[in-house]
Design an enzyme around this catalytic site. Structure first.
Site, PDB file in Angstrom:
ATOM      1  N   GLY A  44      -0.569 -15.550  -4.275  1.00 18.02           N
ATOM      2  CA  GLY A  44      -0.037 -15.076  -3.002  1.00 18.02           C
ATOM      3  C   GLY A  44      -1.005 -14.294  -2.138  1.00 18.02           C
ATOM      4  O   GLY A  44      -2.184 -14.622  -2.001  1.00 18.02           O
ATOM      5  N   TYR A  89      14.694  -2.863  -2.047  1.00 17.35           N
ATOM      6  CA  TYR A  89      13.329  -3.247  -1.677  1.00 17.35           C
ATOM      7  C   TYR A  89      12.926  -2.535  -0.385  1.00 17.35           C
ATOM      8  O   TYR A  89      11.829  -1.970  -0.283  1.00 17.35           O
ATOM      9  CB  TYR A  89      13.244  -4.754  -1.507  1.00 17.35           C
ATOM     10  CG  TYR A  89      11.877  -5.238  -1.056  1.00 17.35           C
ATOM     11  CD1 TYR A  89      10.832  -5.353  -1.970  1.00 17.35           C
ATOM     12  CD2 TYR A  89      11.642  -5.575   0.273  1.00 17.35           C
ATOM     13  CE1 TYR A  89       9.575  -5.797  -1.559  1.00 17.35           C
ATOM     14  CE2 TYR A  89      10.389  -6.012   0.690  1.00 17.35           C
ATOM     15  CZ  TYR A  89       9.368  -6.122  -0.228  1.00 17.35           C
ATOM     16  OH  TYR A  89       8.135  -6.555   0.187  1.00 17.35           O
ATOM     17  N   LEU A  99     -11.279  -2.859  -3.795  1.00 17.67           N
ATOM     18  CA  LEU A  99     -10.397  -3.096  -4.933  1.00 17.67           C
ATOM     19  C   LEU A  99      -9.038  -3.557  -4.409  1.00 17.67           C
ATOM     20  O   LEU A  99      -8.426  -2.877  -3.584  1.00 17.67           O
ATOM     21  CB  LEU A  99     -10.240  -1.846  -5.794  1.00 17.67           C
ATOM     22  CG  LEU A  99      -9.533  -2.046  -7.136  1.00 17.67           C
ATOM     23  CD1 LEU A  99     -10.076  -1.072  -8.188  1.00 17.67           C
ATOM     24  CD2 LEU A  99      -8.020  -1.908  -7.037  1.00 17.67           C
ATOM     25  N   GLY A 101      -2.332 -11.219  -2.369  1.00 19.44           N
ATOM     26  CA  GLY A 101      -3.466 -10.573  -3.028  1.00 19.44           C
ATOM     27  C   GLY A 101      -4.596 -11.545  -3.300  1.00 19.44           C
ATOM     28  O   GLY A 101      -5.772 -11.230  -3.060  1.00 19.44           O
ATOM     29  N   SER A 116       5.699  -4.001   4.499  1.00 21.04           N
ATOM     30  CA  SER A 116       6.624  -5.039   4.948  1.00 21.04           C
ATOM     31  C   SER A 116       7.314  -4.563   6.218  1.00 21.04           C
ATOM     32  O   SER A 116       7.477  -3.352   6.433  1.00 21.04           O
ATOM     33  CB  SER A 116       7.680  -5.325   3.874  1.00 21.04           C
ATOM     34  OG  SER A 116       8.718  -6.151   4.377  1.00 21.04           O
TER      35      SER A 116
END
Length: 317
Positions: A17, A157, A10, A19, A144
């Site tokens: 992008g 972020y 999943l 995904g 990230s």
């Protein structure tokens, strides 16, 4: 649904992008080892994914609606998977936020955490108990490099990614007892619609509340040099998908996985002294004293990485 011998995967945030690239790469695996459940908030945005998947769509790839910010949506999505059996969960859905922190609203900050952190938490809470009962499973997070090393004007972020890294680092220890694994995929700059849209929006924003000096550095140093950074060091979504697939197929999947070796020296710099002052002062000088910061830093990072790789190559084993 997954057939015998296939792993059910999943993936969240598959409309574009990273995904999308991960979902397609796994669904088009030559050995057909994966059945991919690609999810997105709005299935009206499925066209790019369906086109990229080609004949895999409907065979080794299916679509489900999923909003990681909704408890109900998360439960409905997982419940709709046969026997709730998910072998690999890839948390990819995320949002960005850039700008002087004093000019950002708390609502904007909360939304970043709602998606990037609590979205991951919701998915893990829904899937992890079944993995524990089966004593198998692999939870992956598209994190990230900013979850390892903060960058100016990406404060919130970075904080959301640091929080996710901390959560998963502790979960990785607990899940070993249940023969389940956790892996972080940590890209640097990736050239996606997500990044392009974010930078376009940011360039037009006024950032009321920020002082003129900070705004000057943000607009004349940070924004232009981000473009240089993406041009010089940016990877493609397919690059990240390849790393993700490699980690999935590893007999012993590593916990942390930097996708771009050019960032290894930057992360190492942070741990080069116990006070962390070295990295703070280095990035201060890069941002405020060097001008065209990322134009310069891209060269520095390339040089440092080449040196590290060269030393590794000639070091005795």
């Amino acid at each position: 649904m997954a057939t015998e011998g296939q792993k059910a995967v999943l993936v969240t945030g598959c409309s574009s992008g990273i995904g999308l690239a991960i979902a397609v790469m796994l669904a088009r695996d030559e050995m057909k080892r994966y059945y991919v459940i690609a999810t997105m908030r709005d299935l009206k945005r499925k066209d790019k994914l369906v086109e990229a998947a080609g004949d895999a769509y409907g065979k080794t790839l299916s679509l489900l609606t999923l909003d990681v910010c909704s408890d109900e949506s998360v439960k409905q999505c997982v419940d709709s998977v046969k026997d709730r059996h998910i072998d690999i969960l890839i948390n990819n859905a995320g949002v960005g936020l850039v700008g002087p922190v004093e000019a950002l609203s708390l609502d904007e900050m909360k939304q970043v955490f709602e998606t990037n952190f609590f979205g991951v938490v919701r998915m893990i809470k829904e899937v992890m108990p079944d993995m524990k009962r089966r004593r198998s499973g692999h939870i992956m997070v598209i994190s990230s490099v900013l979850g390892l090393h903060g960058v100016a004007f990406n404060d919130v972020y970075s904080a959301s990614k640091f929080a996710t890294e901390g959560l998963c680092e502790r979960l990785a220890i607990q899940l070993l007892q249940f023969n389940a694994k956790v892996s972080m995929i940590e890209p640097g700059p990736v050239n996606t619609e997500f990044e392009l849209k974010l930078m376009t929006e940011v360039s037009k924003k006024e950032f009321a509340g920020a002082d003129p000096e900070t705004l000057h550095h943000f607009r004349t140093c940070y924004l232009p040099t981000q473009i240089n950074l993406f041009k010089g060091l940016g990877q493609t979504p397919e690059d990240i998908a390849k790393v993700t697939k490699k980690v999935i197929e590893s007999p012993q999947p590593p916990f942390r996985n930097l996708t771009n070796p050019l960032y290894t020296p930057i992360v190492a710099l942070k741990y080069a002294d116990e006070t962390r002052s070295l990295s703070v002062h280095t990035f201060y000088h890069m941002l405020y004293n060097l001008g065209g910061v990322m134009h310069v830093s891209a060269r520095i990072m390339t040089f440092l990485s080449f040196g590290c790789l060269r030393r590794r190559a000639i070091s005795p084993t």
